[in-house]
Design a protein around this motif. Structure first.
Motif, PDB file in Angstrom:
ATOM      1  N   ALA A  89      60.633  28.633  10.056  1.00 48.97           N
ATOM      2  CA  ALA A  89      60.313  27.640  10.958  1.00 48.97           C
ATOM      3  C   ALA A  89      59.017  26.906  10.609  1.00 48.97           C
ATOM      4  CB  ALA A  89      59.980  28.317  12.329  1.00 48.97           C
ATOM      5  N   ILE A  99      49.039  33.806  29.139  1.00 49.61           N
ATOM      6  CA  ILE A  99      48.220  33.170  28.422  1.00 49.61           C
ATOM      7  C   ILE A  99      47.006  33.314  29.267  1.00 49.61           C
ATOM      8  CG2 ILE A  99      47.432  30.660  28.111  1.00 49.61           C
ATOM      9  CD1 ILE A  99      49.067  31.186  25.848  1.00 49.61           C
ATOM     10  N   TYR A 132      66.443  28.684  21.811  1.00 51.02           N
ATOM     11  CA  TYR A 132      65.299  28.585  20.751  1.00 51.02           C
ATOM     12  C   TYR A 132      64.231  29.388  21.481  1.00 51.02           C
ATOM     13  CZ  TYR A 132      61.825  26.514  17.681  1.00 51.02           C
ATOM     14  OH  TYR A 132      60.784  26.231  16.778  1.00 51.02           O
ATOM     15  N   THR A 174      56.332  26.049  16.952  1.00 47.13           N
ATOM     16  CA  THR A 174      56.420  27.302  16.606  1.00 47.13           C
ATOM     17  C   THR A 174      54.856  27.621  16.434  1.00 47.13           C
ATOM     18  OG1 THR A 174      58.535  27.420  15.728  1.00 47.13           O
ATOM     19  CG2 THR A 174      57.242  28.822  15.017  1.00 47.13           C
ATOM     20  N   ALA A 195      60.663  37.395  20.055  1.00 39.99           N
ATOM     21  CA  ALA A 195      60.008  37.811  19.035  1.00 39.99           C
ATOM     22  C   ALA A 195      58.588  38.389  19.167  1.00 39.99           C
ATOM     23  CB  ALA A 195      59.772  36.608  17.966  1.00 39.99           C
ATOM     24  N   MET A 196      57.947  38.273  20.284  1.00 37.71           N
ATOM     25  CA  MET A 196      56.587  38.989  20.841  1.00 37.71           C
ATOM     26  C   MET A 196      56.725  40.159  21.117  1.00 37.71           C
ATOM     27  SD  MET A 196      55.721  36.808  24.235  1.00 37.71           S
ATOM     28  CE  MET A 196      54.881  37.959  25.429  1.00 37.71           C
ATOM     29  N   TYR A 201      62.988  32.723  12.125  1.00 37.32           N
ATOM     30  CA  TYR A 201      63.710  33.417  13.196  1.00 37.32           C
ATOM     31  C   TYR A 201      64.967  34.230  12.669  1.00 37.32           C
ATOM     32  CZ  TYR A 201      60.965  30.800  16.395  1.00 37.32           C
ATOM     33  OH  TYR A 201      59.672  30.412  17.128  1.00 37.32           O
ATOM     34  N   PRO A 202      65.289  35.275  13.143  1.00 41.23           N
ATOM     35  CA  PRO A 202      66.491  35.921  12.720  1.00 41.23           C
ATOM     36  C   PRO A 202      67.620  34.855  12.913  1.00 41.23           C
ATOM     37  CG  PRO A 202      65.722  36.714  14.875  1.00 41.23           C
ATOM     38  CD  PRO A 202      64.487  35.868  14.147  1.00 41.23           C
ATOM     39  N   GLU A 232      54.969  33.460  30.132  1.00 43.71           N
ATOM     40  CA  GLU A 232      54.425  33.101  29.234  1.00 43.71           C
ATOM     41  C   GLU A 232      52.846  32.589  29.645  1.00 43.71           C
ATOM     42  OE1 GLU A 232      57.679  32.228  25.599  1.00 43.71           O
ATOM     43  OE2 GLU A 232      56.383  30.851  26.571  1.00 43.71           O
ATOM     44  N   LYS A 284      56.682  31.706   9.412  1.00 47.46           N
ATOM     45  CA  LYS A 284      57.475  32.358  10.608  1.00 47.46           C
ATOM     46  C   LYS A 284      58.820  31.871  10.284  1.00 47.46           C
ATOM     47  CE  LYS A 284      58.481  33.968  14.652  1.00 47.46           C
ATOM     48  NZ  LYS A 284      58.566  35.558  15.006  1.00 47.46           N
ATOM     49  N   LEU A 292      51.897  33.611  21.363  1.00 42.85           N
ATOM     50  CA  LEU A 292      53.500  33.833  22.135  1.00 42.85           C
ATOM     51  C   LEU A 292      54.428  34.290  20.932  1.00 42.85           C
ATOM     52  CD1 LEU A 292      53.395  30.998  24.734  1.00 42.85           C
ATOM     53  CD2 LEU A 292      53.221  33.571  25.118  1.00 42.85           C
ATOM     54  N   GLU A 293      53.923  33.883  19.897  1.00 43.56           N
ATOM     55  CA  GLU A 293      55.056  34.270  18.523  1.00 43.56           C
ATOM     56  C   GLU A 293      53.846  35.161  17.370  1.00 43.56           C
ATOM     57  OE1 GLU A 293      58.169  33.423  18.235  1.00 43.56           O
ATOM     58  OE2 GLU A 293      58.398  31.618  19.323  1.00 43.56           O
ATOM     59  N   THR A 294      54.504  35.998  16.731  1.00 42.27           N
ATOM     60  CA  THR A 294      53.890  36.743  15.916  1.00 42.27           C
ATOM     61  C   THR A 294      54.445  36.277  14.460  1.00 42.27           C
ATOM     62  OG1 THR A 294      54.081  38.732  17.164  1.00 42.27           O
ATOM     63  CG2 THR A 294      53.306  38.959  15.196  1.00 42.27           C
ATOM     64  N   ARG A 342      52.845  28.067  19.217  1.00 37.22           N
ATOM     65  CA  ARG A 342      53.013  29.184  19.709  1.00 37.22           C
ATOM     66  C   ARG A 342      52.257  30.552  19.120  1.00 37.22           C
ATOM     67  NH1 ARG A 342      56.987  29.663  23.718  1.00 37.22           N
ATOM     68  NH2 ARG A 342      57.727  31.610  22.907  1.00 37.22           N
ATOM     69  N   GLN A 364      64.866  33.011  21.680  1.00 38.66           N
ATOM     70  CA  GLN A 364      64.336  33.728  20.494  1.00 38.66           C
ATOM     71  C   GLN A 364      63.106  34.003  20.413  1.00 38.66           C
ATOM     72  OE1 GLN A 364      66.372  31.552  17.644  1.00 38.66           O
ATOM     73  NE2 GLN A 364      68.270  32.930  17.894  1.00 38.66           N
ATOM     74  N   GLY A 365      62.343  32.826  20.630  1.00 36.35           N
ATOM     75  CA  GLY A 365      60.728  32.934  20.655  1.00 36.35           C
ATOM     76  C   GLY A 365      60.079  33.871  21.563  1.00 36.35           C
ATOM     77  N   PHE A 366      60.749  33.771  22.718  1.00 40.14           N
ATOM     78  CA  PHE A 366      60.222  34.793  23.517  1.00 40.14           C
ATOM     79  C   PHE A 366      60.440  36.371  23.134  1.00 40.14           C
ATOM     80  CE2 PHE A 366      58.460  35.593  27.761  1.00 40.14           C
ATOM     81  CZ  PHE A 366      58.861  36.601  28.324  1.00 40.14           C
TER      82      PHE A 366
END
Lengths: 295, 265, 358
Positions: free
Chosen positions: C20, B169, A9, C46, A16-17, C13-14, B165, C11, C54-56, C49, A12-14
């Motif tokens: 999410a 940050i 998880y 999520t 995405a950016m 996820y693929p 990360e 948001k 850290l997430e778009t 983040r 995947q999150g990492f």
């Protein structure tokens, strides 16, 4: 690289950016390089093996088959794999289980037992040559014990010659299996073994019903890896016996280097490749099975 | 009693593993004359560097050693240069094609060296690379690359993405985060991959023998002169080839299990 | 100091079968402490983040202060964060770890030293500045992560389950300390946890999340006392809120099986319908003697907890949790009588599980 859910998880999150193109850029050089040095020669080699002066031909394969050394080489290679690998697995398993009992000096033993991991097959052959050669250390010991010397490596004694190669390979290449098994054993939680012991299983019962089944993935991987590598054995036999005990890869080298015929060399190489790919197919299938399993 | 039996087994196996190394060392440090004695003494009676120095002064041995060293170092640099980014990508991104890429790497590991070497010799002949250390370097890099990618991927996986990360940050750019946070932690593992690559290159005989004629590496030189060299030369050669292995395992002991454990995945 | 404004954040996820976060809008006022709480997979991390950069998000916007930061990378958002795994750098000493953010922002050396010393003092780390993280206990590593986050004076402080790796006792201690520190520095804080007690104890407001949406947001007591739906009532509080169906009859009164209890008069307009009654364990009065307006129940399990006795009782077909005084003397299979003050009862639609306005 299967991990538990939460890690996947975050991964995947990492991702995405980042832009989606970046990983492809990072692996591109390796793809280009490996394609150039694996795929190109492979296709070229097939061409070499099937092309004569007058166009496509099977003549090189015919010459390969007609060569008096070919069938003995094929037989020796097969025999070596069939005899060596079961011995090697029994030996490695014994060593791993001994280490698992945590004897004193186990760190030292492990170091000593894996040293051959970094020894080339040529070096191993030369090392054992010092033992098995006519005026070598084994005969020295035998004679000081009052026995007659024996020509272990003479072509008149194919059995002892074969055994010498098997011993040298056992010495050299068992460590790879050992390391894989030890790593596999470490991945098995002690709880299972202890649980089985609490419920009254003897050592052999635990080995048979608890440890070996869980070690199966490691054993399978080691088996296929070793099979592929055993197919490539040649320098040990070359150093110990010269051409008295021909092996397939050794024959390729002979055809290429001394007989100056790259086409026949390429033909034998393709033979070896075919067998290797069959083993590799097994390897990949195994990987898929592991990926598919929930564990 | 049980402990005692355990030790007996362990010592017996250790003797089997150590005896050949002892004997080749003994042979390499015996004088030429004492190697002709029979029976051979099992303890050093007449220690001498004559055999070893005779080997070293033989044609092509020093040059072969230098070539081996060059090929090994160049292979390490090239394999890391190409393999490190790929290892990072495999460790950090869940990109499409990641699975096929890993299968491709495993597949290349199953290709026998001999299959590549014979056609490569022909290709290198036409490109003018034949009989150079570069040719051997390219072959060895190709052989080491899949393992390099898999080992470095395992190394990068061990540095949690959260650390990168966190660095970002707190104001680091992606490159700064990699250089300041990931690299220092990955360095020991990368060094392990480098040593592994070097030893693979140092040990590889067949490809080096096929791709060169005059610019032999040490094992290729020993192999090509095997059939007509005296026993003393062969013993000294065996010893020279074994010594780096002892050093390698001593340095790498900590990483062995990780390395072979992870390349299996 | 800055407020956070989230607008319609989506948001997915693929490969994920649902979003999410699903159109989440949320405002955190300047200096406010908001806790996002919910079961795992509810989208709280999520959301955090996305605020961190850290997430778009697929769509929607994130504002920090007056700036739209949706397209800015993490480093340009001037946020600070405490990670679940702490993510302190093992190859740096505590001093460098705490000062990392300041060093990256090119703060002059003497000022870094001063501010690191202050933060370390605040978190009892002054004696450990020259140690490596591997030489620290888990609790001390946690303190380093917090010190690193507060030293940078960011406008927004984000915390992702910062206490979840501590053992129970330490977690309780540090929770109070964390609250004191955050109050002291007064930074706008968004805090993620799955622990409802932590959420209640820390937040100025608590946002309970489920399936990518905010089920309810409000002050801790408000969310606890008046859950917006059945899920929030069962998720917050230990034991969870009791729910049982009852028929509203004229009076108004509530019929539970053959028994009847008084209901608040505002319930009259639901007469003839079945509602779900929600009542907290500690709001149920319990007695060993029968009395008027009390419902008979059978004790099944008795669990003394020291401060009280927790009873599991059977009322008709329903199991209820009741919190009785520590001296309450009963045993399994004994009969007890229950009563709930109409004002403490909450009512829910049995179909949608949403609170009924009464």
């Amino acid at each position: 690289m299967l991990e538990a859910g939460p890690i996947e998880y975050t991964l995947q999150g990492f991702v995405a950016m980042k832009t989606a193109r970046r990983p492809l850029l990072l692996i591109a050089p390796s793809l280009v390089f490996l394609t150039a040095l694996f795929a190109w020669p492979l296709i070229f080699g097939i061409g070499q093996a099937f092309t004569g002066t007058g166009g496509p031909t099977a003549a090189h394969f015919q010459r390969m088959l007609d060569d008096p050394y070919f069938w003995p080489a094929a037989r020796n290679t097969a025999l070596l794999i069939v005899v060596l690998i079961p011995l090697q697995f029994a030996f490695a398993l014994t060593m791993a289980l001994l280490l698992r009992e945590r004897p004193r000096f186990s760190g030292f033993y492990f170091y000593l037992w894996v040293v051959p991991l970094a020894i080339s097959d040529l070096a191993a052959g030369l090392v054992w040559l010092a033992v098995f050669t006519d005026r070598g250390y084994l005969n020295s010991v035998l004679s000081s014990l009052g026995f007659d010397g024996y020509s272990f490596l003479s072509h008149e004694n194919p059995a002892s010659m074969f055994i010498a190669v098997v011993i040298a390979e056992l010495w050299r290449a068992t460590s790879l299996v050992l390391v894989i098994i030890v790593a596999g054993l470490q991945g098995i939680p002690k709880d299972y073994d202890e649980a089985a012991e609490v419920f009254g299983a003897s050592y052999w019962q635990r080995l048979r019903h608890v440890i070996l089944p869980q070690l199966r993935p490691s054993l399978q991987v080691a088996l296929i890896l070793r099979t592929i590598l055993a197919l490539e054995t040649f320098a040990v036999a070359q150093a110990l016996t010269g051409r008295n005990m021909p092996l397939l890869v050794g024959e390729t080298y002979q055809w290429y280097d001394f007989l100056q015929n790259p086409s026949v060399a390429a033909a034998i190489a393709l033979m070896i490749l075919t067998v290797s790919l069959l083993a590799a197919a097994g390897y990949l299938r195994l990987m898929r099975d592991q990926t598919g399993s929930p564990r | 009693m049980r402990r005692f039996a355990l030790q007996v087994f362990c010592v017996a196996i250790s003797l089997f593993m150590a005896a050949p190394i002892y004997l080749i060392t003994l042979a390499a440090f015996s004088s030429r004359e004492s190697l002709n004695e029979f029976p051979l003494p099992l303890v050093p009676t007449d220690p001498s560097t004559e055999t070893l120095s005779g080997f070293l002064s033989s044609t092509g041995v020093i040059a072969g050693g230098v070539n081996s060293l060059m090929v090994g170092l160049n292979t390490v640099v090239l394999a890391l240069l190409i393999g490190l980014p790929a290892g990072y990508a495999v460790a950090r991104y869940a990109f499409r094609g990641r699975q096929p890429y890993q299968l491709f790497l495993l597949l290349t590991r199953a290709l026998p060296i001999v299959v590549l070497s014979v056609p490569l010799a022909r290709i290198f002949l036409t490109t003018g690379l034949y009989d150079t250390t570069y040719a051997v370097t390219l072959l060895h890099t190709a052989l080491a690359l899949p393992t390099t990618v898999l080992i470095t991927a395992a190394v990068f996986v061990a540095v949690s993405p959260e650390q990168e990360e966190a660095a970002q940050i707190f104001g680091a750019s992606p490159v700064q985060a990699f250089v300041r946070i990931v690299m220092p932690q990955a360095l020991p593992g990368i060094a392990a991959a480098a040593v592994f690559t070097f030893v693979m290159s140092w040990n590889e005989v067949l490809g080096a023998a096929i791709l060169t004629l005059n610019q032999r590496t040490l094992p290729a030189q020993v192999l090509s002169t095997l059939s007509f060299s005296p026993l003393a030369y062969r013993f000294a050669g065996g010893f020279a080839l074994v010594v780096p292995a002892l050093l390698f395992i001593a340095i790498m002991r900590k990483y062995l299990l990780n390395m072979w454990g992870t390349t299996l995945k | 100091m800055s407020r956070i404004v989230l607008r319609n954040l989506v948001k997915s996820y693929p490969g994920g079968d649902r979003r999410a976060t699903d159109e989440i809008s949320l405002e955190v006022a300047d200096g406010e402490f908001v806790v996002l709480v919910g079961p795992s997979g509810c989208g709280k991390t999520t959301l955090l983040r996305m605020v961190a950069g850290l997430e778009t998000p697929d769509s929607g916007s994130v504002h920090i202060g007056d700036t739209d930061v949706t397209s800015l990378s993490a480093r340009d958002r001037r946020v600070s964060m405490v990670f679940q795994s702490y993510a302190i750098f093992p190859h740096m000493k505590v001093r460098q770890n705490i000062g990392f953010g300041l060093m990256m922002r090119k703060v002059p050396r003497p000022e870094i030293d001063r501010r690191v010393a202050d933060a370390a003092a605040m978190l009892d780390l002054s004696d450990y500045l020259d140690r490596f993280p591997s030489q620290l206990s888990g609790g001390q590593r946690q303190r380093v992560a917090v010190a690193r986050a507060i030293v940078v004076d960011a406008g927004v402080l984000l915390m992702d389950e910062p206490l979840s790796n501590l053992d129970a006792l330490l977690r309780l201690q540090f929770r109070a300390e964390l609250k004191r520190i955050v109050h002291q520095i007064g930074t706008t804080t968004l805090y993620v946890t799955h622990d409802q007690a932590e959420a209640m104890s820390l937040g100025d407001r608590v946002a309970v999340m489920r399936d990518g949406r905010v089920a309810q947001i409000g002050g801790p007591l408000e969310v606890y006392d008046s859950p917006a739906d059945r899920f929030v009532g069962s998720f917050l509080g230990a034991p969870p809120m009791n729910f049982f169906p009852a028929l509203v009859s004229d009076g108004p009164a509530l019929s539970v099986g053959a028994l009847s209890i008084p209901a608040p008069s505002s319930l009259a307009r639901f007469a003839g319908r079945t509602v779900l009654v929600g009542v907290r364990a500690e709001k149920l009065a319990v007695s060993t003697d029968a009395a008027d307006g009390f419902l008979p129940a059978t004790v099944e399990v008795v669990e003394p907890t020291g401060a009280s006795v927790l009873l599991t009782v059977r009322l008709g077909d329903h199991e209820l949790k009741v919190q009785a005084p520590p001296t309450f003397d009963t045993r399994p299979e004994a009969s007890v009588w229950l009563r709930a003050d109409p004002s403490t009862m909450r009512f829910y639609d049995p179909e949608t599980s949403l609170a009924l306005t009464v």
